[in-house]
Write a protein that holds these residues in place. Structure first.
Motif, PDB file in Angstrom:
ATOM      1  N   LEU B  91       0.834  -1.207   0.000  1.00 48.11           N
ATOM      2  CA  LEU B  91       0.000   0.000   0.000  1.00 48.11           C
ATOM      3  C   LEU B  91       0.865   1.252   0.000  1.00 48.11           C
ATOM      4  CD1 LEU B  91      -2.666  -1.079   2.632  1.00 48.11           C
ATOM      5  CD2 LEU B  91      -3.141  -0.474   0.270  1.00 48.11           C
ATOM      6  N   PRO B  92       0.489   2.246  -0.816  1.00 50.33           N
ATOM      7  CA  PRO B  92       1.219   3.518  -0.757  1.00 50.33           C
ATOM      8  C   PRO B  92       0.941   4.228   0.574  1.00 50.33           C
ATOM      9  CG  PRO B  92      -0.646   3.679  -2.257  1.00 50.33           C
ATOM     10  CD  PRO B  92      -0.565   2.255  -1.829  1.00 50.33           C
ATOM     11  N   ASN B  93       1.797   5.169   0.924  1.00 49.13           N
ATOM     12  CA  ASN B  93       1.718   5.814   2.243  1.00 49.13           C
ATOM     13  C   ASN B  93       0.341   6.395   2.545  1.00 49.13           C
ATOM     14  OD1 ASN B  93       4.285   5.269   3.138  1.00 49.13           O
ATOM     15  ND2 ASN B  93       5.163   7.035   2.087  1.00 49.13           N
ATOM     16  N   GLU B  94      -0.272   7.026   1.532  1.00 46.43           N
ATOM     17  CA  GLU B  94      -1.543   7.706   1.796  1.00 46.43           C
ATOM     18  C   GLU B  94      -2.686   6.725   2.060  1.00 46.43           C
ATOM     19  OE1 GLU B  94       0.180   7.812  -0.943  1.00 46.43           O
ATOM     20  OE2 GLU B  94      -1.051   7.501  -2.736  1.00 46.43           O
ATOM     21  N   MET B  95      -2.478   5.452   1.752  1.00 46.85           N
ATOM     22  CA  MET B  95      -3.538   4.459   1.973  1.00 46.85           C
ATOM     23  C   MET B  95      -3.293   3.606   3.212  1.00 46.85           C
ATOM     24  SD  MET B  95      -4.097   3.328  -1.973  1.00 46.85           S
ATOM     25  CE  MET B  95      -5.450   2.211  -1.757  1.00 46.85           C
ATOM     26  N   ARG B  96      -2.255   3.904   3.942  1.00 42.11           N
ATOM     27  CA  ARG B  96      -1.922   3.083   5.120  1.00 42.11           C
ATOM     28  C   ARG B  96      -2.704   3.559   6.341  1.00 42.11           C
ATOM     29  NH1 ARG B  96       4.601   1.900   4.457  1.00 42.11           N
ATOM     30  NH2 ARG B  96       4.409   0.962   2.386  1.00 42.11           N
ATOM     31  N   THR B  97      -3.991   3.252   6.332  1.00 42.19           N
ATOM     32  CA  THR B  97      -4.847   3.667   7.449  1.00 42.19           C
ATOM     33  C   THR B  97      -5.107   2.479   8.369  1.00 42.19           C
ATOM     34  OG1 THR B  97      -6.781   3.169   6.094  1.00 42.19           O
ATOM     35  CG2 THR B  97      -5.987   5.436   6.054  1.00 42.19           C
ATOM     36  N   ARG B  98      -5.822   2.750   9.457  1.00 45.72           N
ATOM     37  CA  ARG B  98      -6.009   1.709  10.474  1.00 45.72           C
ATOM     38  C   ARG B  98      -6.741   0.482   9.918  1.00 45.72           C
ATOM     39  NH1 ARG B  98      -8.369   3.290  16.273  1.00 45.72           N
ATOM     40  NH2 ARG B  98      -6.401   4.383  16.277  1.00 45.72           N
ATOM     41  N   PHE B  99      -7.737   0.735   9.063  1.00 38.60           N
ATOM     42  CA  PHE B  99      -8.535  -0.376   8.555  1.00 38.60           C
ATOM     43  C   PHE B  99      -8.173  -0.732   7.101  1.00 38.60           C
ATOM     44  CE2 PHE B  99     -11.163   1.566  11.907  1.00 38.60           C
ATOM     45  CZ  PHE B  99     -11.246   0.472  12.748  1.00 38.60           C
ATOM     46  N   ALA B 100      -6.958  -0.386   6.714  1.00 45.06           N
ATOM     47  CA  ALA B 100      -6.557  -0.607   5.317  1.00 45.06           C
ATOM     48  C   ALA B 100      -6.603  -2.089   4.927  1.00 45.06           C
ATOM     49  CB  ALA B 100      -5.156  -0.068   5.088  1.00 45.06           C
ATOM     50  N   ALA B 101      -6.364  -2.961   5.888  1.00 45.44           N
ATOM     51  CA  ALA B 101      -6.311  -4.397   5.567  1.00 45.44           C
ATOM     52  C   ALA B 101      -7.693  -5.034   5.542  1.00 45.44           C
ATOM     53  CB  ALA B 101      -5.439  -5.120   6.590  1.00 45.44           C
ATOM     54  N   ALA B 102      -8.724  -4.263   5.922  1.00 44.54           N
ATOM     55  CA  ALA B 102     -10.055  -4.866   6.078  1.00 44.54           C
ATOM     56  C   ALA B 102     -10.629  -5.355   4.750  1.00 44.54           C
ATOM     57  CB  ALA B 102     -11.007  -3.863   6.719  1.00 44.54           C
ATOM     58  N   LEU B 103     -10.217  -4.761   3.637  1.00 40.00           N
ATOM     59  CA  LEU B 103     -10.756  -5.182   2.339  1.00 40.00           C
ATOM     60  C   LEU B 103      -9.838  -6.161   1.613  1.00 40.00           C
ATOM     61  CD1 LEU B 103     -12.400  -1.980   0.794  1.00 40.00           C
ATOM     62  CD2 LEU B 103     -13.511  -4.084   1.520  1.00 40.00           C
ATOM     63  N   SER B 104      -8.876  -6.707   2.317  1.00 44.79           N
ATOM     64  CA  SER B 104      -8.009  -7.710   1.685  1.00 44.79           C
ATOM     65  C   SER B 104      -8.581  -9.101   1.955  1.00 44.79           C
ATOM     66  CB  SER B 104      -6.582  -7.604   2.241  1.00 44.79           C
ATOM     67  OG  SER B 104      -6.595  -7.958   3.601  1.00 44.79           O
ATOM     68  N   PRO B 105      -8.291 -10.077   1.115  1.00 44.48           N
ATOM     69  CA  PRO B 105      -8.814 -11.435   1.371  1.00 44.48           C
ATOM     70  C   PRO B 105      -8.340 -11.995   2.709  1.00 44.48           C
ATOM     71  CG  PRO B 105      -7.883 -11.277  -0.836  1.00 44.48           C
ATOM     72  CD  PRO B 105      -7.524 -10.015  -0.134  1.00 44.48           C
ATOM     73  N   GLU B 106      -7.206 -11.506   3.201  1.00 44.56           N
ATOM     74  CA  GLU B 106      -6.682 -11.992   4.490  1.00 44.56           C
ATOM     75  C   GLU B 106      -7.645 -11.713   5.640  1.00 44.56           C
ATOM     76  OE1 GLU B 106      -4.865 -10.556   2.225  1.00 44.56           O
ATOM     77  OE2 GLU B 106      -2.964 -11.606   1.995  1.00 44.56           O
ATOM     78  N   ALA B 107      -8.547 -10.729   5.446  1.00 45.58           N
ATOM     79  CA  ALA B 107      -9.496 -10.399   6.517  1.00 45.58           C
ATOM     80  C   ALA B 107     -10.427 -11.571   6.825  1.00 45.58           C
ATOM     81  CB  ALA B 107     -10.311  -9.177   6.134  1.00 45.58           C
ATOM     82  N   GLY B 108     -10.509 -12.534   5.915  1.00 45.41           N
ATOM     83  CA  GLY B 108     -11.303 -13.732   6.184  1.00 45.41           C
ATOM     84  C   GLY B 108     -10.738 -14.541   7.326  1.00 45.41           C
ATOM     85  N   ASN B 109      -9.442 -14.407   7.569  1.00 48.99           N
ATOM     86  CA  ASN B 109      -8.789 -15.069   8.710  1.00 48.99           C
ATOM     87  C   ASN B 109      -8.404 -13.966   9.689  1.00 48.99           C
ATOM     88  OD1 ASN B 109      -7.315 -16.641  10.431  1.00 48.99           O
ATOM     89  ND2 ASN B 109      -5.963 -17.515   8.876  1.00 48.99           N
ATOM     90  N   LEU B 110      -9.410 -13.456  10.387  1.00 45.36           N
ATOM     91  CA  LEU B 110      -9.248 -12.213  11.137  1.00 45.36           C
ATOM     92  C   LEU B 110      -8.195 -12.328  12.243  1.00 45.36           C
ATOM     93  CD1 LEU B 110     -10.325  -9.322  11.396  1.00 45.36           C
ATOM     94  CD2 LEU B 110     -11.926 -10.154  13.102  1.00 45.36           C
ATOM     95  N   GLY B 111      -8.218 -13.448  12.965  1.00 43.29           N
ATOM     96  CA  GLY B 111      -7.271 -13.607  14.069  1.00 43.29           C
ATOM     97  C   GLY B 111      -5.841 -13.512  13.577  1.00 43.29           C
ATOM     98  N   ALA B 112      -5.542 -14.220  12.511  1.00 41.02           N
ATOM     99  CA  ALA B 112      -4.180 -14.199  11.966  1.00 41.02           C
ATOM    100  C   ALA B 112      -3.823 -12.806  11.449  1.00 41.02           C
ATOM    101  CB  ALA B 112      -4.048 -15.224  10.849  1.00 41.02           C
ATOM    102  N   LEU B 113      -4.793 -12.140  10.831  1.00 41.97           N
ATOM    103  CA  LEU B 113      -4.527 -10.807  10.283  1.00 41.97           C
ATOM    104  C   LEU B 113      -4.224  -9.809  11.407  1.00 41.97           C
ATOM    105  CD1 LEU B 113      -4.390  -8.965   7.801  1.00 41.97           C
ATOM    106  CD2 LEU B 113      -6.813  -8.510   8.095  1.00 41.97           C
ATOM    107  N   ILE B 114      -4.962  -9.910  12.516  1.00 40.68           N
ATOM    108  CA  ILE B 114      -4.712  -8.995  13.645  1.00 40.68           C
ATOM    109  C   ILE B 114      -3.300  -9.211  14.189  1.00 40.68           C
ATOM    110  CG2 ILE B 114      -5.383  -8.475  16.019  1.00 40.68           C
ATOM    111  CD1 ILE B 114      -8.298  -9.015  15.167  1.00 40.68           C
ATOM    112  N   VAL B 115      -2.926 -10.476  14.357  1.00 41.24           N
ATOM    113  CA  VAL B 115      -1.567 -10.771  14.839  1.00 41.24           C
ATOM    114  C   VAL B 115      -0.527 -10.253  13.833  1.00 41.24           C
ATOM    115  CG1 VAL B 115       0.035 -12.642  15.403  1.00 41.24           C
ATOM    116  CG2 VAL B 115      -2.338 -12.772  16.151  1.00 41.24           C
ATOM    117  N   HIS B 116      -0.836 -10.451  12.559  1.00 42.63           N
ATOM    118  CA  HIS B 116       0.060  -9.994  11.486  1.00 42.63           C
ATOM    119  C   HIS B 116       0.276  -8.478  11.581  1.00 42.63           C
ATOM    120  CE1 HIS B 116       1.208 -10.368   6.983  1.00 42.63           C
ATOM    121  NE2 HIS B 116       1.685  -9.255   7.469  1.00 42.63           N
ATOM    122  N   VAL B 117      -0.832  -7.753  11.682  1.00 38.44           N
ATOM    123  CA  VAL B 117      -0.741  -6.281  11.729  1.00 38.44           C
ATOM    124  C   VAL B 117       0.019  -5.846  12.979  1.00 38.44           C
ATOM    125  CG1 VAL B 117      -2.103  -4.163  11.959  1.00 38.44           C
ATOM    126  CG2 VAL B 117      -2.793  -5.911  10.327  1.00 38.44           C
TER     127      VAL B 117
END
Lengths: 66, 312
Positions: B91-117
Motif C-alpha cells: 500500500l502507498p503511504n496515503e492508503m496506510r490507514t487503520r482499517f486498510a487491511a479490512a478489504l483484503s482477502p486476508e481479513a477472512g482469517n481475522l485472528g491471523a490478520l490482527i496478529v500480522h498487523v
C-alpha cells in the motif's frame, strides 16, 4: 475501430455477463432464469443510461471549465 | 466422528407409520435436519473467524477442527514466512490507514490478520526490497483468508444441520469451494452441468478480456492492491494467470488498463454470486427444501401444479 465504440462494446459485454450471472443467481431453474434475462438486461442498461445522463448533467452544471 | 443419524439407505422411522407411503428423499433429509441443533450458528461463525477450527471445536467436532486449524493457519504462516510479512507494504503511504487491511482477502482469517498487523504493521519507514517469493507468499495468505470464509460457512451450516446422512449430496461449503477452484465447478458437480459450463464461460471470458485490456497489469497485487482483492475471488484461474503471465515490466501503462482492472475485479466479484448459488442449491438439497427461486418462477410453478391437479 474508434475508441468510443470499443468502450461501448466492452461496456455492453460486461453488462451482459453481470446480468446473466445475476439471473442465474436469482433463480435455480435455468429456463426461468433465461426467461427473465431480456427484461433484466434492458432494465440494467436503462439504469446505466440514467446514471450516465445524470453524470453528464452534473458535469455540465458543476464541473464545466468552459 | 460416529453419527447415529439414519443413513440414506435406512428407512426413516420418525414420523412414518407402518403401512403409510414411503417418504421421498427430500422428506427423509428434512426429517434428519430439523430435530437437533449443534449450537448457535452465529457463535460458530465468529469463533471460526477469529480462530480457524474453533467453531467446529465448539460444535464438538475436534478432529475436523484440528485439521482445519492446521491447514488454514499453516497456509497463512507459510505465506508470512515467504513474504516476510510485507504484504501491507504494497500500500502507498496515503492508503496506510487503520482499517486498510479490512478489504483484503486476508481479513477472512481475522485472528491471523490482527496478529500480522500487530507484528509487522506497514513495515519500516524506508522502502525494502521484496523477497523473491513475495508473490507466492501473499497468494498463500490471501488463500488462507478465503479458505477460512468457506470454513465459516461450513461451521454455520453444521451448527444448523448437525446430522449428516452417509451418502448426502455435495455439502454447501464444498460446493462453494469448488466454484472458487473453477467458476461453475460446484454447479457441474451438483449435476447442473449446463449452468456450470455457462458460469465458467461467462466469467473466464470476462477475465480473459480484462487481462488482454490491461496487458496483465491487473494481475499484480503491488500495482492494484484492492482491485486484486476482488479479482482474487475468481480463484484458481486468477492465481494461475498471475503465475503464468508473471508480472510484466511495463514502460508505459496500457491505454485501457482502467477498463481491464475493473473488468477483472467484476469477474471475481461475480464469482461470489456463483459460489452463493452453489451453496444455496446444496443447502436446499440437504435441508430438503426448495432451492432459491424468484417470485415469478414460484408463481409459474404453482400455476402449472394447479393446472395438473385440475385439468378441467
Amino acid at each position: 475501430m474508434s475508441d468510443w465504440l470499443i468502450h461501448l462494446v466492452l461496456f455492453v459485454f460486461a453488462c451482459t455477463v453481470i446480468v446473466a450471472v445475476s439471473c442465474l443467481f436469482a433463480d435455480a431453474d435455468d429456463e426461468d432464469a433465461w426467461r427473465a434475462f431480456p427484461k433484466r438486461w434492458l432494465g440494467f442498461m436503462g439504469g446505466c443510461l440514467v446514471v450516465v445522463l445524470l453524470m453528464l448533467l452534473f458535469e455540465h452544471t458543476f464541473a464545466s471549465v468552459k | 466422528m460416529p453419527s447415529d443419524a439414519p443413513t440414506d439407505t435406512q428407512p426413516a422411522s420418525a414420523g412414518q407409520e407402518e403401512g403409510s407411503a414411503p417418504l421421498s428423499r427430500a422428506e427423509r433429509l428434512a426429517q434428519q435436519a430439523t430435530p437437533e441443533r449443534g449450537g448457535d450458528p452465529l457463535v460458530a461463525v465468529i469463533l471460526t473467524w477469529l480462530v480457524p477450527g474453533a467453531g467446529h471445536a465448539y460444535l464438538g467436532r475436534m478432529a475436523f477442527a484440528g485439521i482445519a486449524f492446521l491447514v488454514v493457519q499453516g497456509l497463512y504462516l507459510i505465506g508470512v514466512v515467504l513474504s516476510d510479512g510485507m504484504f501491507l507494504e504494497y500500500l502507498p503511504n496515503e492508503m496506510r490507514t487503520r482499517f486498510a487491511a479490512a478489504l483484503s482477502p486476508e481479513a477472512g482469517n481475522l485472528g491471523a490478520l490482527i496478529v500480522h498487523v500487530k507484528m509487522f504493521g506497514f513495515g519500516y519507514p524506508y522502502p525494502r526490497v521484496w523477497p523473491s517469493t513475495m508473490d507466492l507468499g501473499t497468494a498463500l495468505t490471501a488463500t488462507s483468508g478465503v479458505l477460512n470464509v468457506l470454513l465459516m460457512s461450513r461451521a454455520h451450516f453444521d451448527a444448523r444441520h448437525p446430522a449428516r446422512a452417509e451418502r448426502a449430496p455435495l455439502g454447501p461449503a464444498l460446493a462453494a469451494a469448488s466454484c472458487w477452484v473453477l467458476p461453475g465447478l460446484g454447479q457441474f458437480l451438483q449435476g447442473r452441468k449446463r449452468r456450470g459450463l455457462l458460469c465458467a464461460a461467462l466469467l473466464l471470458s470476462l477475465f480473459a478480456v480484462a487481462c488482454y485490456m490491461a496487458q496483465g497489469a491487473n494481475l499484480d497485487r503491488e500495482r492494484h492492491f484492492y482491485y486484486w482483492a476482488g479479482q482474487f475471488m475468481l480463484g484458481l484461474p486468477a492465481l494461475v494467470a498471475e503465475f503464468v503471465h508473471g508480472h510484466p515490466i511495463l514502460t508505459d501503462m496500457p491505454s485501457r488498463v482502467d477498463a481491464g482492472i475493473v473488468m477483472g475485479c467484476v469477474a471475481g466479484l461475480l464469482n461470489i454470486l456463483v459460489m452463493l448459488d452453489a451453496y444455496g442449491y446444496s443447502e436446499a438439497q440437504h435441508l430438503g427444501t426448495e432451492p432459491p427461486r424468484s417470485p415469478k418462477s414460484k408463481a409459474r410453478q404453482a400455476a402449472e401444479a394447479g393446472a395438473q391437479e385440475d385439468p378441467a
